[in-house]
Design an enzyme around this catalytic site. Structure first.
Site, PDB file in Angstrom:
ATOM      1  N   HIS A 119       3.952  -9.142   3.388  1.00  0.00           N
ATOM      2  CA  HIS A 119       4.874  -8.016   3.562  1.00  0.00           C
ATOM      3  C   HIS A 119       5.321  -8.019   5.030  1.00  0.00           C
ATOM      4  CE1 HIS A 119       5.895  -3.693   3.949  1.00  0.00           C
ATOM      5  NE2 HIS A 119       6.044  -3.697   2.640  1.00  0.00           N
TER       6      HIS A 119
ATOM      7  N   ASP B 276      -4.980  -7.319   3.978  1.00  0.00           N
ATOM      8  CA  ASP B 276      -4.018  -6.277   3.621  1.00  0.00           C
ATOM      9  C   ASP B 276      -4.277  -5.898   2.166  1.00  0.00           C
ATOM     10  OD1 ASP B 276      -1.879  -4.861   2.616  1.00  0.00           O
ATOM     11  OD2 ASP B 276      -0.335  -6.159   3.451  1.00  0.00           O
TER      12      ASP B 276
ATOM     13  N   GLN C 112      -1.972  -3.258  -1.923  1.00  0.00           N
ATOM     14  CA  GLN C 112      -1.711  -3.306  -3.369  1.00  0.00           C
ATOM     15  C   GLN C 112      -2.975  -3.449  -4.202  1.00  0.00           C
ATOM     16  OE1 GLN C 112       1.032  -2.564  -4.804  1.00  0.00           O
ATOM     17  NE2 GLN C 112       2.469  -2.690  -3.105  1.00  0.00           N
TER      18      GLN C 112
ATOM     19  N   LYS D 223      -0.452   4.622  -2.024  1.00  0.00           N
ATOM     20  CA  LYS D 223      -0.395   3.643  -3.112  1.00  0.00           C
ATOM     21  C   LYS D 223      -1.624   3.731  -4.005  1.00  0.00           C
ATOM     22  CE  LYS D 223       2.209   0.351  -0.302  1.00  0.00           C
ATOM     23  NZ  LYS D 223       3.564   0.240  -0.822  1.00  0.00           N
TER      24      LYS D 223
ATOM     25  N   CYS E 204      10.529  -5.909   1.055  1.00  0.00           N
ATOM     26  CA  CYS E 204       9.915  -6.147   2.369  1.00  0.00           C
ATOM     27  C   CYS E 204       9.233  -7.505   2.455  1.00  0.00           C
ATOM     28  CB  CYS E 204       8.926  -5.041   2.744  1.00  0.00           C
ATOM     29  SG  CYS E 204       9.712  -3.461   2.988  1.00  0.00           S
TER      30      CYS E 204
HETATM   31  N1  PMP Z   1       1.435  -4.515   2.565  1.00  0.00           N
HETATM   32  C1  PMP Z   1       1.775  -4.556   1.266  1.00  0.00           C
HETATM   33  C2  PMP Z   1       1.297  -5.699   0.423  1.00  0.00           C
HETATM   34  C3  PMP Z   1       2.571  -3.550   0.733  1.00  0.00           C
HETATM   35  O1  PMP Z   1       2.920  -3.604  -0.563  1.00  0.00           O
HETATM   36  C4  PMP Z   1       2.996  -2.489   1.563  1.00  0.00           C
HETATM   37  C5  PMP Z   1       3.880  -1.384   1.032  1.00  0.00           C
HETATM   38  N2  PMP Z   1       4.946  -1.820   0.227  1.00  0.00           N
HETATM   39  C6  PMP Z   1       2.597  -2.489   2.899  1.00  0.00           C
HETATM   40  C7  PMP Z   1       1.817  -3.513   3.354  1.00  0.00           C
HETATM   41  C8  PMP Z   1       3.012  -1.416   3.843  1.00  0.00           C
HETATM   42  O2  PMP Z   1       2.429  -0.198   3.484  1.00  0.00           O
HETATM   43  P1  PMP Z   1       2.909   1.154   4.160  1.00  0.00           P
HETATM   44  O3  PMP Z   1       4.397   1.184   4.057  1.00  0.00           O
HETATM   45  O4  PMP Z   1       2.254   2.211   3.329  1.00  0.00           O
HETATM   46  O5  PMP Z   1       2.424   1.135   5.567  1.00  0.00           O
END
Ligand code: PMP
Length: 405
Positions: free
Chosen positions: A123, A199, A202, A225, A363
């Protein structure tokens, strides 16, 4: 007693019971943010109605209650991850957690020429903080390639890990649904002498996760999430690492003494939590952890897998569809493109039918560019979704495909 049925569990989520554009809402944008059960909403409301005060400073009753709620939330999240309380730093979410590591740890321990290893399926929040660090410190970035099937190409992992100071990777990809072999990756990276960040944005709300079993040094997650509120997430850091790490933000709450000449910092986790924290949100996140464990993460994961299989089966039958990511061993999210229609048209037309999908690059621009996909649509499931909803999605997408063909 006995297990509550999924049908009953779904009723805990008031937002799901509504019509959108005259149709029953089907919420399949759970990878962007999950819905919140009543217990989370009520925990936050209760806090504001009865206990609201600032934490760690007052000597009065409400402040004591707010502090107990906030620190209780930390303990609840520590238990959720198999960590110690001092190893849980509340942040605004995964993004801030990774930036914290890049700033506080990265600037202290990395110098020009040092290598940070990432993967091509990260991401943006696990790419850009390292690019910023590279600009500031001359650190080099290296990427584990992704195969056309959407899994990590680990054939050269030993070479890729050679000389790596930090390895940061996504547990479950938010655009491919790939489940990376986290334990194996951590083990091999640690054996190569790297510090490891996972990370878990998910994965944290979907499957059992124990940081000590995993053996990682850092782990980042977002509350929103995993059935919790927005504006709160956490960074798990191994205690010895946090104790030796300089602060991230400076301000109140993170110091033990301040003079005009300088300051002394509190131990972890307070050293990393400058200013008034998101108290109600932390309490809400603890309620979310409680709620999820009340159902059971092993049971949730099993149900996720069922929804994933059904999602793949239904989507595979749509003419002209290209499904991104692996066809087996995947999480409950499926990104795809339709030959006939742009992702934004797919999502808009689905919305007319009450179906909430996500469209765009999710993203992960560099990844989609590499896979030759300009934009994709994504259906991401949660345990409160049903097989019927997935079948209905199939009908809607067939309509979309015919309309644009
Ligand atoms: N890493 C992953 C794999 C994600 O899916 C996301 C959110 N789409 C993020 C990081 C970023 O999370 P946040 O926007 O809640 O900081």
């Amino acid at each position: 007693a006995g297990e509550r049925s999924w049908e009953e569990i779904r009723k805990d989520f008031p937002v799901l019971d509504q019509e959108v554009n005259g149709r029953k809402l089907i919420y399949f944008d759970n990878a962007a943010t999950s819905q919140k059960p009543l217990s989370v909403i009520e925990a936050m409301t209760h806090y504001y109605e009865h206990d609201n005060a600032n934490v760690h400073r007052g000597l009065h009753e409400l402040s004591n209650r707010a502090t107990a709620g906030y620190e209780g939330a930390r303990a609840r999240l520590a238990a959720y991850l198999g960590a110690q309380d001092e190893e849980i730093i509340f942040t605004r979410g995964t993004t801030e957690s990774i930036n914290l590591v890049a700033r506080a740890w990265g600037e202290e321990y990395l110098k020009a020429g040092d290598v940070v290893l990432l993967t091509e399926m990260e991401h943006h929040s696990n790419i850009v903080p390292w690019q910023l660090l590279a600009q500031r410190r001359g650190v080099k970035l290296r990427f584990i390639p992704v195969t056309p099937e959407g899994t990590l190409d680990l054939s050269n992992l030993d070479q890729l890990l050679d000389g790596v100071k930090l390895f940061s990777f996504v547990h479950i990809s938010n655009s491919l649904g790939t489940i990376n072999p986290a334990a194996e990756l951590v083990r091999r990276a640690k054996a190569a002498g790297a510090t490891v960040l996972v990370d878990a944005a998910q994965s944290a709300g979907h499957l059992p996760l124990d940081v000590k079993e995993l053996g990682c040094d850092f782990l980042a997650l977002s509350g929103h999430k995993m059935c919790g509120p927005t504006g709160i997430g956490l960074l798990y850091g191994r205690r010895e690492i946090l104790d030796a790490m300089p602060p991230f933000h400076g301000g109140g709450e993170m110091i033990s003494t301040v003079t005009f000449e300088g300051s002394q910092y509190k131990p972890s986790p307070y050293r990393f939590e400058a200013g008034t924290p998101a108290i109600a949100e932390a309490i809400g996140l603890a309620a979310a952890a409680e709620y999820i464990d009340g159902i059971g993460r092993a049971r949730i994961w099993e149900h996720d897998q069922l929804l994933a299989r059904e999602g793949l089966a239904v989507l595979s039958q749509i003419p002209g569809i290209r499904i991104l990511g692996p066809l087996d061993q995947r999480a409950g999210l499926v990104a795809f493109t339709l030959q006939s229609a742009h992702a934004h048209d797919v999502v808009s037309m689905a919305d007319q039918e009450g179906l909430a999908l996500r469209g765009g690059h999710h993203c992960t621009q560099p990844l989609l560019r590499k896979l030759g996909v300009p934009a994709s649509s994504r259906a991401s499931f949660a345990f409160y979704n049903t097989i019927e909803e997935i079948q209905r999605m199939g009908e809607i997408l067939k309509k979309v495909q015919t309309f644009f063909a």
